[in-house]
Design a protein around this motif. Structure first.
Motif, PDB file in Angstrom:
ATOM      1  N   ASP A 151       1.472  -6.841   3.333  1.00  9.28           N
ATOM      2  CA  ASP A 151       0.423  -5.873   3.656  1.00  9.28           C
ATOM      3  C   ASP A 151       0.817  -5.085   4.890  1.00  9.28           C
ATOM      4  O   ASP A 151       1.951  -5.204   5.387  1.00  9.28           O
ATOM      5  N   ASP A 152      -0.107  -4.303   5.415  1.00 10.75           N
ATOM      6  CA  ASP A 152       0.210  -3.449   6.556  1.00 10.75           C
ATOM      7  C   ASP A 152       0.524  -4.245   7.819  1.00 10.75           C
ATOM      8  O   ASP A 152       1.133  -3.716   8.758  1.00 10.75           O
ATOM      9  N   ASN A 168       0.809  -1.224   0.000  1.00  8.19           N
ATOM     10  CA  ASN A 168       0.000   0.000   0.000  1.00  8.19           C
ATOM     11  C   ASN A 168       0.843   1.277   0.000  1.00  8.19           C
ATOM     12  O   ASN A 168       0.289   2.376   0.038  1.00  8.19           O
TER      13      ASN A 168
END
Length: 333
Positions: A246-247, A223
């Protein structure tokens, strides 16, 4: 990866002539000769030279390397390594002989950076067991040490001596080792020919992926990354791929050189339209760090494409490393 057979591992069960002729029939790559500060070893070297053209790999334990230089030059020894822990001086410049490559042998507790104290060092010999003692067990911590050495000293050769068997040899080939010394595994095997074949071609079964995987890997946040970040990471790490998380740090995909190339071809009319998502394979091949190498190869065999590399994840699906197979080819040269 070349195989150097230790001639003194046979413990007088065969004559030197029989040892040399047997190993030559097996097309061994070199003869490993241990010298514990004993000039008489060169009598054996002289005899070997009289009946064989196979290269000699000489490991000398001494506090005075210079007293061996004339003999090394006389017999044109191809590979010579001095054991670092026995040297009394760190400021040694090895002479340049036309036929000789020089190395430094180090034990597990010695940093490989000691080679920076020596001039004309071509390779490092990683001793995984006690120098001069045959039949030891390989220390798997050496895998990571070799990986780090290869990354830092890319133009230096890597030799390994101690506890090398078929499964160890597979891993060493994969991480870029150039030559291994094999003693009791060959000498005490009922079928030396089969043992040598296993050293060259067999697969490991008990080592885990995490024992030898590459830990310094390119990671990008899905992201937050741009296409430029992808290209920059591929260039920086020279691995041909980038791993995305991902985060929460979970593994979500990979972008390889091929994936980026396809994204540019797809958007050839307008490169400004390319997003990082166009470059990512969201269904890549990956494996858990706790799989054995045999399981790893079984998984690879089931794929319908050539696996040159893959991410390694832990039980929480967090990337912890990668395995590449480029050195399986490179180490044979």
């Amino acid at each position: 990866m070349k195989i150097s057979a230790s001639i003194y591992a046979y413990n007088n069960r065969m004559s030197l002539s029989e040892i040399v002729k047997t190993l030559d029939m097996l097309y061994i790559d070199s003869f490993h000769v241990d010298c514990n500060d004993d000039i008489s070893v060169f009598d054996d070297i002289n005899f070997i030279r009289s009946i064989s053209n196979t290269p000699i790999d000489l490991h000398i334990i001494t506090d005075n390397p210079a007293k061996y230089y004339d003999l090394i030059e006389k017999y044109k020894i191809e590979f010579v390594q001095f054991q670092y822990e026995n040297l009394t001086s760190n400021n040694i410049t090895f002479p340049r002989f036309e036929n000789t490559k020089w190395g430094i042998g180090i034990t597990n507790n010695t940093s490989y950076d000691v080679i920076e104290n020596f001039e004309n060092v071509d390779f490092v010999l990683f001793m995984t067991t006690t120098p001069g003692v045959s039949g030891g067990t390989f220390n798997k911590s050496v895998f990571k040490k070799i990986r780090h050495f290869r990354a830092k000293y890319q133009n230096k050769g890597i030799f390994v001596d101690g506890g090398v068997n078929a499964e160890v040899a597979f891993v060493l080939r994969n991480i870029g080792v150039n030559r291994v010394v094999c003693g009791s595994y060959l000498a005490k095997n009922d079928s030396p020919a089969r043992a040598l074949l296993d050293l060259r071609k067999d697969i490991a079964s008990s080592f885990l992926i995490k024992d030898f995987m590459m830990e310094n890997i390119p990671l990008l946040n899905l992201n937050a990354a741009s296409v430029f970040d992808v290209l920059s990471a591929i260039e920086k790490y020279c691995l041909g791929f980038v791993i995305f998380v991902d985060d929460d740090g979970k593994f979500v995909g990979i972008a390889s050189n091929a994936d980026v190339r396809r994204a540019f071809i797809k958007n050839a009319e307008n490169f400004d339209n390319i997003s990082v998502f166009d470059c990512i394979n969201f269904k890549p091949f990956s494996l858990n760090e706790n799989l054995t190498i045999k399981d790893m190869l079984n998984e690879i065999a089931q794929q319908n494409f050539i696996v040159n590399f893959f991410p390694v994840v832990n039980n929480d699906n967090i990337p912890v490393g990668a395995v590449t197979f480029f050195n399986l080819i490179r180490s044979e040269i």
